[in-house]
Every structure is written in C-alpha cells, then in structure tokens.
Write a protein that holds these residues in place. Structure first.
Motif, PDB file in Angstrom:
ATOM      1  N   THR A  11       0.880  -1.223   0.129  1.00  0.00           N
ATOM      2  CA  THR A  11       0.043  -0.239   0.056  1.00  0.00           C
ATOM      3  C   THR A  11       0.756   0.943   0.149  1.00  0.00           C
ATOM      4  N   THR A  12       1.801   1.185  -0.015  1.00  0.00           N
ATOM      5  CA  THR A  12       3.534   2.333  -0.030  1.00  0.00           C
ATOM      6  C   THR A  12       3.063   3.207  -1.279  1.00  0.00           C
ATOM      7  N   GLY A  13       3.940   4.298  -2.000  1.00  0.00           N
ATOM      8  CA  GLY A  13       3.727   4.377  -2.891  1.00  0.00           C
ATOM      9  C   GLY A  13       5.132   3.916  -3.915  1.00  0.00           C
ATOM     10  N   ALA A  14       5.858   3.339  -3.085  1.00  0.00           N
ATOM     11  CA  ALA A  14       7.082   2.492  -3.578  1.00  0.00           C
ATOM     12  C   ALA A  14       6.901   1.307  -3.866  1.00  0.00           C
ATOM     13  N   ALA A  15       7.558   0.494  -5.190  1.00  0.00           N
ATOM     14  CA  ALA A  15       8.295  -1.121  -4.620  1.00  0.00           C
ATOM     15  C   ALA A  15       9.225  -1.173  -3.426  1.00  0.00           C
ATOM     16  N   VAL A  16       8.822  -2.259  -2.841  1.00  0.00           N
ATOM     17  CA  VAL A  16       9.247  -2.509  -2.157  1.00  0.00           C
ATOM     18  C   VAL A  16      10.167  -3.858  -2.468  1.00  0.00           C
ATOM     19  N   ASN A  17      11.720  -4.100  -1.554  1.00  0.00           N
ATOM     20  CA  ASN A  17      11.972  -5.355  -1.853  1.00  0.00           C
ATOM     21  C   ASN A  17      11.896  -5.956  -0.504  1.00  0.00           C
ATOM     22  N   LEU A  18      11.227  -7.470  -0.471  1.00  0.00           N
ATOM     23  CA  LEU A  18      11.256  -8.095   0.135  1.00  0.00           C
ATOM     24  C   LEU A  18      12.198  -9.199   0.931  1.00  0.00           C
ATOM     25  N   ARG A  19      13.607  -9.075  -0.030  1.00  0.00           N
ATOM     26  CA  ARG A  19      14.301  -9.843   0.628  1.00  0.00           C
ATOM     27  C   ARG A  19      14.935 -10.041   1.885  1.00  0.00           C
ATOM     28  N   GLY A  20      14.975 -11.452   2.755  1.00  0.00           N
ATOM     29  CA  GLY A  20      14.822 -11.528   4.196  1.00  0.00           C
ATOM     30  C   GLY A  20      13.419 -11.354   5.158  1.00  0.00           C
ATOM     31  N   TRP A  21      12.363 -10.376   4.283  1.00  0.00           N
ATOM     32  CA  TRP A  21      11.359 -10.665   5.467  1.00  0.00           C
ATOM     33  C   TRP A  21      10.911 -11.700   5.671  1.00  0.00           C
ATOM     34  N   THR A  22      10.283 -11.891   6.394  1.00  0.00           N
ATOM     35  CA  THR A  22       9.917 -13.379   6.573  1.00  0.00           C
ATOM     36  C   THR A  22       8.296 -13.041   6.971  1.00  0.00           C
ATOM     37  N   LEU A  23       7.544 -14.356   6.943  1.00  0.00           N
ATOM     38  CA  LEU A  23       6.083 -14.507   6.847  1.00  0.00           C
ATOM     39  C   LEU A  23       5.340 -15.533   8.574  1.00  0.00           C
ATOM     40  N   THR A  24       5.168 -15.257   9.133  1.00  0.00           N
ATOM     41  CA  THR A  24       5.194 -16.543  10.266  1.00  0.00           C
ATOM     42  C   THR A  24       3.958 -16.470  10.958  1.00  0.00           C
ATOM     43  N   ASP A  25       3.382 -17.825  11.539  1.00  0.00           N
ATOM     44  CA  ASP A  25       2.426 -17.765  11.914  1.00  0.00           C
ATOM     45  C   ASP A  25       2.587 -18.256  13.340  1.00  0.00           C
ATOM     46  N   ALA A  26       0.837 -17.934  14.532  1.00  0.00           N
ATOM     47  CA  ALA A  26       1.209 -18.097  15.828  1.00  0.00           C
ATOM     48  C   ALA A  26       2.426 -19.171  16.301  1.00  0.00           C
ATOM     49  N   ALA A  27       2.450 -20.624  15.701  1.00  0.00           N
ATOM     50  CA  ALA A  27       3.661 -21.784  16.173  1.00  0.00           C
ATOM     51  C   ALA A  27       4.931 -21.153  15.926  1.00  0.00           C
ATOM     52  N   ASN A  28       4.548 -20.204  15.412  1.00  0.00           N
ATOM     53  CA  ASN A  28       6.399 -19.683  14.584  1.00  0.00           C
ATOM     54  C   ASN A  28       7.201 -20.363  13.209  1.00  0.00           C
ATOM     55  N   HIS A  29       5.941 -21.344  12.151  1.00  0.00           N
ATOM     56  CA  HIS A  29       6.429 -22.229  10.900  1.00  0.00           C
ATOM     57  C   HIS A  29       6.487 -20.340   9.874  1.00  0.00           C
ATOM     58  N   ARG A  30       8.097 -20.572   9.390  1.00  0.00           N
ATOM     59  CA  ARG A  30       8.495 -19.100   9.092  1.00  0.00           C
ATOM     60  C   ARG A  30       8.872 -19.620   7.421  1.00  0.00           C
ATOM     61  N   TYR A  31       8.282 -18.385   7.387  1.00  0.00           N
ATOM     62  CA  TYR A  31       8.408 -18.286   5.312  1.00  0.00           C
ATOM     63  C   TYR A  31       9.614 -17.286   5.616  1.00  0.00           C
ATOM     64  N   THR A  32      10.805 -17.450   4.731  1.00  0.00           N
ATOM     65  CA  THR A  32      11.860 -16.042   4.546  1.00  0.00           C
ATOM     66  C   THR A  32      11.823 -15.583   2.959  1.00  0.00           C
ATOM     67  N   PHE A  33      11.303 -14.378   2.829  1.00  0.00           N
ATOM     68  CA  PHE A  33      11.354 -14.050   1.165  1.00  0.00           C
ATOM     69  C   PHE A  33      12.759 -13.960   0.846  1.00  0.00           C
ATOM     70  N   GLY A  34      12.986 -14.360  -0.276  1.00  0.00           N
ATOM     71  CA  GLY A  34      14.297 -14.830  -1.339  1.00  0.00           C
ATOM     72  C   GLY A  34      14.168 -13.155  -1.897  1.00  0.00           C
ATOM     73  N   GLY A  39       6.272  -4.112  -6.251  1.00  0.00           N
ATOM     74  CA  GLY A  39       5.912  -2.910  -7.113  1.00  0.00           C
ATOM     75  C   GLY A  39       4.105  -2.088  -6.044  1.00  0.00           C
ATOM     76  N   LYS A  40       4.503  -1.160  -6.147  1.00  0.00           N
ATOM     77  CA  LYS A  40       3.459  -0.551  -5.540  1.00  0.00           C
ATOM     78  C   LYS A  40       2.506  -1.016  -5.593  1.00  0.00           C
ATOM     79  N   GLY A  41       0.907  -1.353  -4.901  1.00  0.00           N
ATOM     80  CA  GLY A  41      -0.004  -1.183  -5.583  1.00  0.00           C
ATOM     81  C   GLY A  41       0.005  -2.903  -5.616  1.00  0.00           C
ATOM     82  N   LYS A  42       0.571  -3.723  -5.158  1.00  0.00           N
ATOM     83  CA  LYS A  42       0.716  -5.483  -5.843  1.00  0.00           C
ATOM     84  C   LYS A  42       0.219  -5.957  -4.934  1.00  0.00           C
ATOM     85  N   THR A  43      -0.411  -7.121  -5.267  1.00  0.00           N
ATOM     86  CA  THR A  43      -0.517  -8.158  -4.532  1.00  0.00           C
ATOM     87  C   THR A  43       0.197  -9.234  -4.775  1.00  0.00           C
TER      88      THR A  43
END
Length: 99
Positions: A11-34, A39-43
C-alpha cells in the motif's frame, strides 16, 4: 497445500524489496522471502505448498498445512526484524479474512 495462502498488498507509493522479510504464524512456522520485489499497489499470494514462483505467487514449499482453521495470526516482519504488519482470525465460519 496450495489451497492455503496469505496475500500481501503493498500500500506504499513505491516498490518494496522483500528479500529477507519473514512471514510467520502463531506457532512460528517461518517463510523467508528470497529475492522478490513487490511493486507499489501490487499483491503477492504466498501459498503454503509447492509450485513455481511468479511475479504474483510465491510458494513456501511445504508438504503440510500451516494455518489453523479455527484461529491463527500471520505476522510479516522486515529483514531487520521489525514488524511490518499482522493479521489475526478466530472463526471457522468464514473462508478468509481481509486485514
């Protein structure tokens, strides 16, 4: 496993590099972005199972489900560990939750 997923929208006005970002659940299953730029406005859809990554869909490569059917929390963290966003649900009556 690919019926289970989380969608992340930039939702920002610029592209965001997700390298190294993580997505976890409550049980700490972790996905790390490569190497991935959202892109801005993209999903991007992050599916639990296996498949070929594209510009709109990424795969965790898991052979089992991660997200609980009755309640769970998705947490997105930046590469430096700071929280970017979180979304929780606690109902079996709906198939999805928009945060």
């Amino acid at each position: 496993m690919n019926g289970e997923y989380v969608q992340i929208r930039n939702t920002t006005g610029a592209a965001v590099n997700l390298r190294g970002w993580t997505l976890t659940d409550a049980a700490n299953h972790r996905y790390t972005f490569g190497s991935f730029t959202l892109g801005k406005g993209k999903t991007v859809t992050v599916r639990t199972g296996k498949g070929k990554n594209t510009s709109t869909t990424l795969y965790q490569g898991r052979a089992w489900y991660v997200w609980n059917n009755d309640k769970d929390t998705a947490t997105l963290k930046r590469a430096n560990g700071s929280k970017a966003d979180t979304c929780s649900y606690n109902s079996t009556r709906v198939d999805y939750k928009m945060c």
